[in-house]
Design a protein around this motif. Sequence first.
Motif, short mmCIF file in Angstrom:
data_model
loop_
_atom_site.label_atom_id
_atom_site.label_comp_id
_atom_site.label_asym_id
_atom_site.label_seq_id
_atom_site.Cartn_x
_atom_site.Cartn_y
_atom_site.Cartn_z
N ILE A 61 -11.48 -2.26 9.27
CA ILE A 61 -11.76 -3.13 8.13
C ILE A 61 -12.15 -2.31 6.91
O ILE A 61 -11.71 -2.58 5.78
N GLN A 80 -13.22 -1.82 15.15
CA GLN A 80 -12.79 -2.86 14.21
C GLN A 80 -13.43 -2.66 12.83
O GLN A 80 -12.79 -2.84 11.80
N ASP A 126 -2.75 -11.59 4.82
CA ASP A 126 -2.02 -10.45 5.37
C ASP A 126 -1.20 -9.80 4.27
O ASP A 126 -0.99 -10.37 3.20
N THR A 157 -14.01 -16.19 1.28
CA THR A 157 -12.89 -15.57 2.00
C THR A 157 -11.60 -15.56 1.20
O THR A 157 -10.91 -14.54 1.12
N SER A 186 -14.70 -13.93 5.78
CA SER A 186 -13.96 -13.59 6.99
C SER A 186 -13.24 -12.29 6.69
O SER A 186 -12.23 -12.27 6.00
N ALA A 190 -7.34 -6.54 12.31
CA ALA A 190 -8.73 -6.44 12.75
C ALA A 190 -9.44 -7.75 12.50
O ALA A 190 -9.28 -8.38 11.45
N LEU A 191 -10.24 -8.17 13.48
CA LEU A 191 -11.09 -9.35 13.34
C LEU A 191 -12.48 -8.93 12.89
O LEU A 191 -13.01 -7.91 13.34
N THR A 221 -11.47 -10.50 8.39
CA THR A 221 -10.13 -10.47 8.97
C THR A 221 -9.06 -10.63 7.89
O THR A 221 -7.98 -10.04 7.98
N LYS A 222 -9.37 -11.42 6.90
CA LYS A 222 -8.37 -11.85 5.93
C LYS A 222 -8.33 -10.92 4.71
O LYS A 222 -7.86 -9.79 4.82
N THR A 230 -16.23 -11.95 14.16
CA THR A 230 -15.26 -12.78 13.45
C THR A 230 -15.98 -13.51 12.32
O THR A 230 -17.22 -13.60 12.30
N GLY A 275 -3.09 -17.57 10.40
CA GLY A 275 -3.70 -16.42 9.76
C GLY A 275 -3.47 -16.43 8.26
O GLY A 275 -2.62 -17.15 7.74
#
Length: 414
Positions: free
Chosen positions: A271, A267, A358, A184, A204, A215-216, A206-207, A85, A355
């Motif tokens: 990504i 993951q 996205d 990020t 990050s 996905a983290l 994830t973002k 993460t 979050g």
Amino acid sequence: MDKQGFTTGIVHGDRITGTEHGGVRQSIHTSVQYGFERVEDLIGVFQGTKKGGFNYARQGTPTTAALERKITSLEQGVGSICFSTGMAAITATFLTLLRAGDHLVSSKFVFGNTNSIFGTLRGLGIEVTTVDACDADNVKNAIKPTTRMVFVETVANPGTQVPDLQRIGEICAERGIVYFVDNTITSPALFRPKAVGASLVINSLTKTIAGHGAALGGAVTDTGLFDWSAYPNIADEYRRAPSKEQGLTQIRKKGLRDMGGALSSEQAHSIAMGAETLALRVQKSSDNALALARFLEKHEAVGRVFYPGLESHPQYAIAQRLFKGASWLLAFELRNADRMIDVVNALQLPIKATGLGDTRTLIIPVAPTIFFEAGAETRKAMGISDGMLRLSAGIEDTEDLIADFDQALKLAVA
């Protein structure tokens, strides 16, 4: 990648650097253990004398290594380490490069969980001073002989403050201090912190980079600008590495191997695929955010809008000079905060969820959720009012988003 366009380099990067069996992207390697024909090679991987080998998945796999190469290329660095993460990446970096008695200077406008980590650092004997980094003199005046690191976010979450990134980089270079920048929100599609002298860059994954909320992951990248041979906190066993590798070597060994925040191959693969559309998504989501910010700023029900792409933003000039776009993050306050819940519930397209980054637009009231634990005093210092709403713009059709906000905001018109 420097000789190619941004997206071309991402899309073709795996194939050009080499894949098994002619695959157009890296395979998913799920093995935890990796064997060798010669035990000397196994020993070499453990001791760092054999490059490119793998021994145990907690320190990386061929799939995570491929993602690390991609992130390194995106940030134009000398190396990257991927974690499970973004918080694992940032925590490992702090804990492996700072010691009791050291001093960290940070922007006071930071992500809620990052602010929480500062409390952990203080409990370990690391002094943390938070300042308004939009004025670089505040950073300069906070520096002490024990200051080892300065930390900022390119665009603060959720208030969208933009530090004086260039001047802070100059100050850190003058003092020999590690300049740690969280990229990020902007991502390398809009900004590369290396351009302002960053030593380390956190993303990050994830973002913005993965971008689909599926996905983290996190990554720290060394830009190659900092001389680690002069940094006092590198352990003797990692001094054997070339000076430009010592920082990342210590983070990988002490932060990834010992702390265990490993990114899985599955993951990492997700990504890496998301990253292929990074520039396309960021352009659309930034366009949507700007259109929504302009709409909201003119709406009679809205009191304030926070978005670096608006001329009314205090750091508009800095954002225009450094960033290729103002990103997907914005925040706003209603004139009648008592109607906040009604307005959010009336929205049909934005998903009421935490979050960021996205493909779908996300909205959340800030004070009672992601910054609730920080407390009222900290929220006030960070400019977070009880009525602040954070919005992560997605890639929906702009007209649909504006129409949805228009109908929902009617509930807040006096």
